[in-house]
Scaffold this motif. Structure first.
Motif, PDB file in Angstrom:
ATOM      1  N   LYS A 128      -5.716   5.320  -5.587  1.00 30.69           N
ATOM      2  CA  LYS A 128      -6.925   4.795  -4.822  1.00 30.69           C
ATOM      3  C   LYS A 128      -7.761   4.614  -5.070  1.00 30.69           C
ATOM      4  O   LYS A 128      -8.588   4.169  -4.453  1.00 30.69           O
ATOM      5  CB  LYS A 128      -6.253   6.086  -4.106  1.00 30.69           C
ATOM      6  CG  LYS A 128      -6.380   5.784  -2.654  1.00 30.69           C
ATOM      7  CD  LYS A 128      -5.956   7.326  -1.704  1.00 30.69           C
ATOM      8  CE  LYS A 128      -6.367   6.665  -0.355  1.00 30.69           C
ATOM      9  NZ  LYS A 128      -5.915   7.533   0.721  1.00 30.69           N
ATOM     10  N   ARG A 129      -8.612   5.798  -6.275  1.00 37.69           N
ATOM     11  CA  ARG A 129      -9.814   5.307  -6.115  1.00 37.69           C
ATOM     12  C   ARG A 129     -10.358   4.631  -7.174  1.00 37.69           C
ATOM     13  O   ARG A 129     -11.903   4.135  -6.721  1.00 37.69           O
ATOM     14  CB  ARG A 129      -9.903   7.181  -7.164  1.00 37.69           C
ATOM     15  CG  ARG A 129      -9.562   6.429  -8.167  1.00 37.69           C
ATOM     16  CD  ARG A 129      -9.584   7.840  -9.595  1.00 37.69           C
ATOM     17  NE  ARG A 129      -8.777   7.872 -10.726  1.00 37.69           N
ATOM     18  CZ  ARG A 129      -8.412   8.077 -10.738  1.00 37.69           C
ATOM     19  NH1 ARG A 129      -6.851   9.260 -10.078  1.00 37.69           N
ATOM     20  NH2 ARG A 129      -7.210   8.280 -11.843  1.00 37.69           N
ATOM     21  N   TYR A 130      -9.781   3.933  -6.826  1.00 34.26           N
ATOM     22  CA  TYR A 130      -9.585   2.396  -7.673  1.00 34.26           C
ATOM     23  C   TYR A 130      -9.820   1.317  -6.546  1.00 34.26           C
ATOM     24  O   TYR A 130     -10.553  -0.026  -6.830  1.00 34.26           O
ATOM     25  CB  TYR A 130      -9.227   1.878  -8.846  1.00 34.26           C
ATOM     26  CG  TYR A 130      -9.399   2.606 -10.355  1.00 34.26           C
ATOM     27  CD1 TYR A 130     -10.746   3.018 -10.174  1.00 34.26           C
ATOM     28  CD2 TYR A 130      -8.171   3.121 -10.498  1.00 34.26           C
ATOM     29  CE1 TYR A 130     -11.067   4.329 -11.462  1.00 34.26           C
ATOM     30  CE2 TYR A 130      -8.742   4.319 -11.965  1.00 34.26           C
ATOM     31  CZ  TYR A 130      -9.903   4.537 -11.837  1.00 34.26           C
ATOM     32  OH  TYR A 130      -9.603   5.737 -13.049  1.00 34.26           O
ATOM     33  N   VAL A 131      -8.961   1.093  -5.420  1.00 37.30           N
ATOM     34  CA  VAL A 131      -8.761   0.566  -4.737  1.00 37.30           C
ATOM     35  C   VAL A 131     -10.319   0.013  -3.984  1.00 37.30           C
ATOM     36  O   VAL A 131     -10.689   0.967  -2.654  1.00 37.30           O
ATOM     37  CB  VAL A 131      -7.625   0.914  -3.566  1.00 37.30           C
ATOM     38  CG1 VAL A 131      -7.631  -0.409  -2.524  1.00 37.30           C
ATOM     39  CG2 VAL A 131      -6.564   1.577  -4.218  1.00 37.30           C
ATOM     40  N   PRO A 132     -10.402  -1.184  -3.999  1.00 32.86           N
ATOM     41  CA  PRO A 132     -11.731  -1.552  -3.391  1.00 32.86           C
ATOM     42  C   PRO A 132     -11.428  -1.314  -0.978  1.00 32.86           C
ATOM     43  O   PRO A 132     -10.498  -1.410  -0.986  1.00 32.86           O
ATOM     44  CB  PRO A 132     -12.184  -3.376  -3.235  1.00 32.86           C
ATOM     45  CG  PRO A 132     -10.869  -3.207  -4.108  1.00 32.86           C
ATOM     46  CD  PRO A 132     -10.174  -2.540  -4.594  1.00 32.86           C
ATOM     47  N   GLU A 133     -12.696  -0.743  -0.512  1.00 27.50           N
ATOM     48  CA  GLU A 133     -11.989  -0.713   0.872  1.00 27.50           C
ATOM     49  C   GLU A 133     -12.286  -1.307   2.028  1.00 27.50           C
ATOM     50  O   GLU A 133     -12.069  -3.026   1.244  1.00 27.50           O
ATOM     51  CB  GLU A 133     -13.376  -0.202   1.383  1.00 27.50           C
ATOM     52  CG  GLU A 133     -13.742   0.297   3.141  1.00 27.50           C
ATOM     53  CD  GLU A 133     -15.048   1.291   3.609  1.00 27.50           C
ATOM     54  OE1 GLU A 133     -14.945   1.096   4.289  1.00 27.50           O
ATOM     55  OE2 GLU A 133     -15.818   1.102   2.574  1.00 27.50           O
ATOM     56  N   GLY A 134     -10.741  -1.974   1.854  1.00 22.00           N
ATOM     57  CA  GLY A 134     -10.791  -2.934   3.343  1.00 22.00           C
ATOM     58  C   GLY A 134      -9.549  -3.879   2.242  1.00 22.00           C
ATOM     59  O   GLY A 134      -8.831  -4.728   3.327  1.00 22.00           O
ATOM     60  N   THR A 135      -9.316  -3.007   1.764  1.00 24.84           N
ATOM     61  CA  THR A 135      -7.701  -4.046   1.183  1.00 24.84           C
ATOM     62  C   THR A 135      -6.491  -3.864   1.973  1.00 24.84           C
ATOM     63  O   THR A 135      -6.691  -3.132   1.906  1.00 24.84           O
ATOM     64  CB  THR A 135      -8.439  -3.822  -0.791  1.00 24.84           C
ATOM     65  OG1 THR A 135      -9.048  -4.126  -1.429  1.00 24.84           O
ATOM     66  CG2 THR A 135      -6.654  -4.249  -1.391  1.00 24.84           C
ATOM     67  N   LYS A 136      -6.135  -5.309   1.191  1.00 24.79           N
ATOM     68  CA  LYS A 136      -4.871  -5.371   2.099  1.00 24.79           C
ATOM     69  C   LYS A 136      -3.367  -5.869   1.678  1.00 24.79           C
ATOM     70  O   LYS A 136      -4.075  -6.671   0.986  1.00 24.79           O
ATOM     71  CB  LYS A 136      -4.145  -5.238   3.529  1.00 24.79           C
ATOM     72  CG  LYS A 136      -5.129  -6.797   4.080  1.00 24.79           C
ATOM     73  CD  LYS A 136      -5.541  -7.265   5.011  1.00 24.79           C
ATOM     74  CE  LYS A 136      -6.089  -8.892   5.428  1.00 24.79           C
ATOM     75  NZ  LYS A 136      -7.104  -8.867   4.576  1.00 24.79           N
ATOM     76  N   THR A 157      -9.982  -0.987 -10.895  1.00 24.86           N
ATOM     77  CA  THR A 157     -12.041  -2.202 -10.668  1.00 24.86           C
ATOM     78  C   THR A 157     -12.373  -2.263 -11.486  1.00 24.86           C
ATOM     79  O   THR A 157     -14.168  -2.271 -11.016  1.00 24.86           O
ATOM     80  CB  THR A 157     -11.534  -2.730  -9.474  1.00 24.86           C
ATOM     81  OG1 THR A 157     -11.907  -1.145  -8.416  1.00 24.86           O
ATOM     82  CG2 THR A 157     -10.677  -2.803  -8.377  1.00 24.86           C
ATOM     83  N   GLU A 206       0.756  -1.399  -0.251  1.00 22.21           N
ATOM     84  CA  GLU A 206      -0.293  -0.456  -0.109  1.00 22.21           C
ATOM     85  C   GLU A 206       0.402   1.495   0.023  1.00 22.21           C
ATOM     86  O   GLU A 206       1.491   1.918   1.034  1.00 22.21           O
ATOM     87  CB  GLU A 206      -0.677  -0.076   1.527  1.00 22.21           C
ATOM     88  CG  GLU A 206      -2.044  -0.916   1.026  1.00 22.21           C
ATOM     89  CD  GLU A 206      -3.008  -0.917   2.655  1.00 22.21           C
ATOM     90  OE1 GLU A 206      -4.270  -0.309   2.632  1.00 22.21           O
ATOM     91  OE2 GLU A 206      -2.576  -1.575   3.607  1.00 22.21           O
TER      92      GLU A 206
END
Length: 300
Positions: free
Chosen positions: A34-42, A63, A15
């Motif tokens: 960042k605007r395409y990253v699903p919430e909670g992705t690690k 995504t 990240e």
């Protein structure tokens, strides 16, 4: 290997403030803004992402779901034009480039065109071409008569409509087989009519032969139930009236009427068709579906 212009399953490597990096194998790490990253992705998570090239021609992940991918034929609208060509909206932030040399006629902003999406072998860029004939499959088509296929309506001709079959082959739906409004870019189901020795394919928009009659018999029966057991069209009605009402030929209409009449489900009167009164009373969705099943069994 990363499939450019397509979907790839990739693992999150790390990240950063402006997004995440994915493991691109031989291509190195690939950024997902960042605007395409699903919430909670690690890190360690696996994502199904679409890979294309950013403004600097570097692979980038998203995504978002594009309207098409490499290898597809698609109907796309021109967002803007410059001195090099046209740029088409394919559902991503960066538009899809179609150079002038790949246009049949100069594309205009706001107009839509059938194009093929592919990777240019010289520049390794994802591009579009309106010269779609170059990209049809060269192998001989092997289809069975009546086989269901996916169609993309390509263009209107004097004979009917040219279509693209299963994102692969050109085909033709004859004017006399069209019982609904069609427009370039429509995606519809079709059925194989004839595959000629030279590979040309005739297609219909309705099931062929006996299956078409069976399917329309169900449609007509439900129509009668929904309209008080009456239909003002019959054997003597004009073919155009039948086409406008039911989107089938008069031949199919008459066959279905004959089947329903022989099963004593309807009566034929000078004013049209009348549903058997016992059937008229069974108007619930459940009973309608049950009757449809019985009708298919009895006709067969």
């Amino acid at each position: 290997m990363i499939k450019l212009g397509d979907y790839n399953k990739m693992t999150v490597v790390k990240e950063v403030d402006f997004g995440i990096y994915l493991d691109g194998g031989n291509e190195g790490e690939i950024l997902m803004p960042k605007r395409y990253v699903p919430e909670g992705t690690k890190p360690g998570d696996e994502l199904n992402v679409f890979i294309y090239l950013d403004q600097d021609e570097r692979p980038v992940a998203t995504t978002e779901t594009p309207l098409c991918k490499v290898g597809d034929f698609a109907y796309l609208e021109v967002s803007w034009v410059n001195e090099y060509g046209a740029f088409l909206n394919w559902g991503l932030m960066k538009d899809l480039f179609c150079p002038f040399r790949e246009q049949k006629k100069r594309m205009q902003k706001g107009e839509s065109y059938i194009v093929h999406v592919h990777i240019d072998p010289e520049s390794y860029r994802i591009v579009a071409s309106a010269k779609v004939e170059k990209y049809f499959a060269e192998r001989h088509p092997f289809y069975n008569h009546g086989q269901e296929v996916d169609l993309l309506v390509w263009q209107k001709t004097e004979m009917g409509f040219k279509v693209i079959i299963d994102n692969c082959y050109p085909g033709l739906v004859y004017e006399g087989q069209v019982f609904r409004y069609l427009h370039t870019g429509d995606r519809v189901k079709g059925y194989i009519g004839t595959v000629r020795p030279d590979g040309k394919i005739d297609v219909t928009l309705q099931p062929t032969g006996r299956q078409q009659t069976l399917d329309f018999a169900d449609t007509l029966l439900q129509y009668l139930k929904d309209h008080g057991g009456k239909c003002d069209l019959g054997d003597k009605s004009d073919a155009e009236d039948i086409k406008r009402r039911f989107q089938v030929s008069k031949k199919v209409f008459k066959r279905a009427v004959g089947d329903l009449y022989r099963q004593r489900l309807i009566s034929i009167t000078p004013d049209g068709l009348t549903l058997n009164q016992l059937l008229l009373k069974t108007k619930t969705k459940h009973n309608g579906a049950e009757q449809s099943t019985k009708l298919h069994k009895s006709i067969r």
